[in-house]
Every structure is written in C-alpha cells, then in structure tokens.
Design a protein around this motif. Structure first.
Motif, short mmCIF file in Angstrom:
data_model
loop_
_atom_site.label_atom_id
_atom_site.label_comp_id
_atom_site.label_asym_id
_atom_site.label_seq_id
_atom_site.Cartn_x
_atom_site.Cartn_y
_atom_site.Cartn_z
N HIS A 91 7.71 4.06 9.58
CA HIS A 91 7.72 3.15 10.71
C HIS A 91 8.50 3.99 11.74
O HIS A 91 9.79 4.33 11.68
CB HIS A 91 8.11 1.58 10.52
N TYR B 70 4.87 -12.78 17.47
CA TYR B 70 5.06 -11.53 18.25
C TYR B 70 4.58 -11.76 19.65
O TYR B 70 5.21 -11.37 20.83
CB TYR B 70 4.70 -10.40 17.45
N ARG C 124 6.89 -13.51 21.68
CA ARG C 124 8.09 -12.86 21.93
C ARG C 124 7.87 -11.92 23.31
O ARG C 124 8.75 -11.65 24.05
CB ARG C 124 8.39 -12.24 20.79
N VAL D 10 11.78 -9.74 22.70
CA VAL D 10 11.42 -8.48 21.84
C VAL D 10 12.62 -7.71 21.29
O VAL D 10 12.76 -7.55 20.12
CB VAL D 10 10.38 -7.70 22.37
N LEU E 11 15.46 -10.00 15.13
CA LEU E 11 13.83 -10.40 15.31
C LEU E 11 13.02 -9.24 15.08
O LEU E 11 11.99 -9.31 14.41
CB LEU E 11 13.68 -11.02 16.49
N ILE E 12 13.37 -8.23 15.58
CA ILE E 12 12.91 -6.76 15.47
C ILE E 12 12.76 -6.47 14.03
O ILE E 12 11.76 -6.15 13.22
CB ILE E 12 13.39 -5.64 16.29
N SER F 271 10.60 -8.44 11.98
CA SER F 271 9.16 -8.30 12.28
C SER F 271 8.67 -7.11 11.57
O SER F 271 7.55 -7.14 11.01
CB SER F 271 9.01 -8.17 13.87
N ILE F 272 9.47 -5.97 11.69
CA ILE F 272 9.06 -4.70 11.07
C ILE F 272 8.97 -4.82 9.71
O ILE F 272 8.05 -4.36 8.82
CB ILE F 272 10.02 -3.49 11.51
N LYS G 182 6.20 -6.68 7.40
CA LYS G 182 4.85 -5.96 7.41
C LYS G 182 5.16 -4.85 6.55
O LYS G 182 4.02 -4.68 5.57
CB LYS G 182 4.63 -5.22 9.08
#
Ligand code: URA
Length: 446
Positions: A95, A178, A181, A187, A192-193, A196-197, A200
């Motif tokens: 990623h 997302y 955000r 963001v 939070l990042i 989120s990453i 997934k």
C-alpha cells in the motif's frame, strides 16, 4: 446508504451523542462503543452530521492503539474477506499513502510475481494532486479493473498477480466514513488513516504487507515525524491483526520518476520493466520489491532478493509478466507490446529554464496541480479524465541546467494551457549553488 429507521435511529442517536461527549471529555472509547457507532452509521441509523461530529471529535482528541484497533475491526465487520488460501501461499500486498507520479504498483507487482511470489493488489482512484493506480491502468484499452472475488482468484492463479479496483464489499465501514472524512477535513489524521488502510488490508488477507509511506511536500502527511508516526501506527495495528508488515518511508518532496499522468505513467512503468533505469523511480521500486520478497520469505537475504529482482528485470520476465497479466484481465496485447499505441496527447508544450543553475526544488504539488489542469487528474470524485494528458519532468533536484533547457513537457489536448504552464514553471526553483539529490528511501520501520 440505507435510509434511517426512526425507531432504532433514536437509540443510535443517543449512543453516538454519548460517545462524542465521552471522547470530548478525554475518556477512552470501548470496543463495543466504537463498533456500535460505526455499525449504526453503516446501517443508516445515524445521520451524516452526527457521524461527522464523531469523526471530528476523534480527530481532535485522538485514539490510542486499542481504540484504533477497535475502529479497524468495526470497519471490517459485516464486510467480505478474501480467502487467499485458494490461490496458494504466500501472498503479499502493498500500500502506498500516495503521491505524484507514484506508479510503483505497476512496476513492483510484476517484478514480485516474476520472482515467484503471488501478489494481490486492490487499488483506488486519485483525487487532487495525487494520482490513483486504477486511473492509470484505465488508460490501457480493454483492461478490466472491476473483478469479482472469483475472478481475482482466477487471475492470480493464472498469472501470479492481480491488480483490480478496491471492492466496496471489503471494509464497508471505511467506505461509508471515507466519503464523509473527505468533506470534513478529517482525512489527515493518523489513527483514522491507519484504521482505514489496515482494515482494507486485513480484509484482503495477504501473508505479508509492505507499506510505502510517503514523506515530503506531496505526501498525505508531509513532515517526516508525522509520516514515521503513521508508519509505526500502521505496522503495530497490522500486527494486532496477525498481518506481518513493514513500512518504508520514501520521498515525496519531488515527483516519483519523470511521468505524471495516466498513460504516460504506464509507458514509464513498462520502460522500467524493460530494464531502463528511471531516476527517482527505479531505486525505490527495487527497495519495495525487495521488502515484498522478504515479507514472503523472512529467510531470504537482501542480496538474494536483489539478485532475483535484477534477473527478472534483465531477462524480460517482469515485463512479460505485466503483459500476460494485463492480457488475462482483458487488455489488448498489441497495445502493450507497442506502448506508443497507448493514448497519446495531440500537443506537447515545453517549459524552459529561464536561467543557468542547479535545481533546488521540483514541487510535487505544483506538478500534480498542473497535471490536474490539463485533465490528467480530478478535483471532484466523478470528474472525467484525459488519459493521454500529463507532464514529463526532465530534471530532478540536484541537476545542473542551462537557460533554455526543457524542464518539463506538458502533454495536452487542444486548448488554453496557460495555467498549467504557470504552475509547471513555478514548480521549479533554480539556485546558484549546487544542491545534493534527494534521498529517496528515508527509513524502514518494522
Ligand atoms: N488512503 C486510505 O485508504 N485511507 C485514508 O484514510 C487515507 C488514504
């Protein structure tokens, strides 16, 4: 998103208010509390304005690692997960936190696959100054990027790799939050990042993950301390979910490689796969590929990994792997064999150096913004793209230039490009003194 149901909505509304108050007053949120808020939002039981207030409070007051793990789990809950045991182990994933000219996935995935390690990559689109892998790949005629789960397994089985669009059925809580955000300035927040990453990535379920965390002016988190903190949080979080990972802090204080823009970047990636050394691109891609090979086999030494990478670049296997994969996923093979048949802009406007000197700065934000001006990127989620448009940056920090040298070429369709020329010109700072080249790989965080 489902419509709000009044009966359960009232309880959900009280629950989210209690959670906002608790966080505002500095209390730690419990796992059921976080799961309840995210679950209620995904189910449409709480409205956007309350969820926006919850996210803003969390962004202001912070989440510790336990809370961030609870949020990650809540994002994943109720969503699909891939079963990569069906494609054979080990499988790796990468990623990038994103940047200008970042086409590393297009280079690294076929290298890793050609070295015998399966790689599954679900990618996104670009927004603002940074491009997205799916937009770049859409410039290849015929290539399908909306594979369902069975197609993902089948493509990996046939080619050892897959790159497809991020499925909205993985980590539905992240997808729902997302969008909010994005419009509430929440963001750029580390917990939070990270949630989120990593949500997934856990849903994809690879054995090893390499995180390319960018630092510098064009990065999501610009400062190196912040980028390091994000990297450390993501590595620790992934470990909580049993996902072996490492993060590499790479430079985004100037564009990655020369090409910025969708088809231009695909062409540049194919050149690297054919063995060309592209400054600012080849070296970080090798480091990422090495980390991915070692994440699949922790006993593999760096030297052995580098030898494998060099071999598949020299003998054409990495290039052939890209073509084979893209063809299996629907691309017209003759277009990739002759990349000049990829979308090509009708006009090329050069931007010249106005003086002699050394390049001190190539602003990735200004270059990315010039690319958006000519249609290579978008400022709103549904804006159309010109896949042929973009910039080719001829000089990097540290280069010596003479007045009249071409600094950048702007590839575009007919029309006024004054704004793009202005931004591309302003991207460069040329000074009297020599300047060292940018360090491309800053740190490895395990
Ligand atoms: N990319 C993601 O997937 N999530 C974020 O929060 C930021 C970048």
């Amino acid at each position: 998103m489902p419509t709000q149901t009044a009966a359960t909505g009232a309880n959900a509304s009280l629950r989210v208010q209690a959670s906002i108050t608790a966080k505002r007053e500095g209390r730690l949120l419990t796992e059921p509390e976080i799961a309840g808020v995210v679950g209620d939002f995904v189910a449409g039981r709480i409205p956007d304005y309350q969820m926006a207030a919850w996210l803003a409070t969390v962004a202001c007051r912070g989440l510790n690692l336990d809370e961030t793990a609870a949020l990650t789990r809540a994002y994943i809950d109720g969503g699909d997960r891939l079963d990569l045991t069906r494609v054979g182990r080990p499988v790796v994933d990468k990623h990038s936190t994103g940047g200008v000219g970042d086409k590393a996935t297009l280079v690294v995935t076929p290298i890793v696959a050609a070295c015998g390690v399966r790689m599954v990559k679900m990618s996104g689109r670009g927004l603002g100054h940074a491009g997205g892998t799916i937009d770049k790949l859409e410039s290849i005629p015929g290539l399908r990027l909306d594979l369902n789960t069975d197609e993902v397994y089948s493509v990996v089985d046939q080619t050892g790799m897959v790159i497809t669009g991020q499925s909205s059925s993985l980590a539905p809580g992240d997808g729902a939050t997302y969008a909010l955000r994005d419009v509430t300035a929440t963001v750029e927040d580390i917990p939070l990042i990270a949630a989120s990453i990593i949500s997934k990535k856990v849903a994809v379920g690879a054995d090893g993950l390499v995180l390319d965390v960018k630092t510098g002016e064009g990065a999501l988190i610009r400062g190196q301390d912040g980028a390091r903190a994000l990297a450390q949080t993501m590595v620790a979080l992934a470990r909580r979910f049993g996902l072996r990972s490492q993060a590499i802090l790479t430079d985004m204080s100037e564009p990655m490689g020369r090409a910025v823009g969708n088809a231009l970047e695909v062409k540049e990636a194919l050149n690297v796969l054919r063995g060309e050394e592209v400054p600012g691109l080849s070296a970080p891609c090798r480091v990422l590929a090495r980390a991915l090979l070692q994440s699949a086999d922790p006993n593999l030494s760096g030297i052995e990994a580098d030898q494998r990478i060099n071999r598949v670049l020299k003998n054409g296997e990495a290039h052939d792997r890209f073509i084979h994969w893209a063809t299996v996923q629907g691309a017209e093979p003759h277009v990739l064999e002759e990349p000049d048949r990829l979308p090509t802009a009708p006009c090329v406007t050069p931007v010249f150096a106005s003086r002699d000197g050394w390049v001190h700065r190539v602003s990735p934000r200004a270059i990315g913004s010039a690319a958006v001006r000519v249609g290579a990127g978008r400022l709103s989620a549904r804006a159309p793209l010109d896949h042929a448009a973009g910039l080719v940056v001829h000089h990097r920090v540290g280069d010596r230039v003479d007045a009249g040298d071409v600094l950048v070429e702007i590839h575009h369709s007919w029309g006024n490009i004054n704004a793009a020329v202005q931004e591309a010109t302003q991207a460069f700072v040329i000074g009297d003194e020599p300047c060292p080249p940018t360090t491309q790989v800053h740190e490895v965080i395990t």
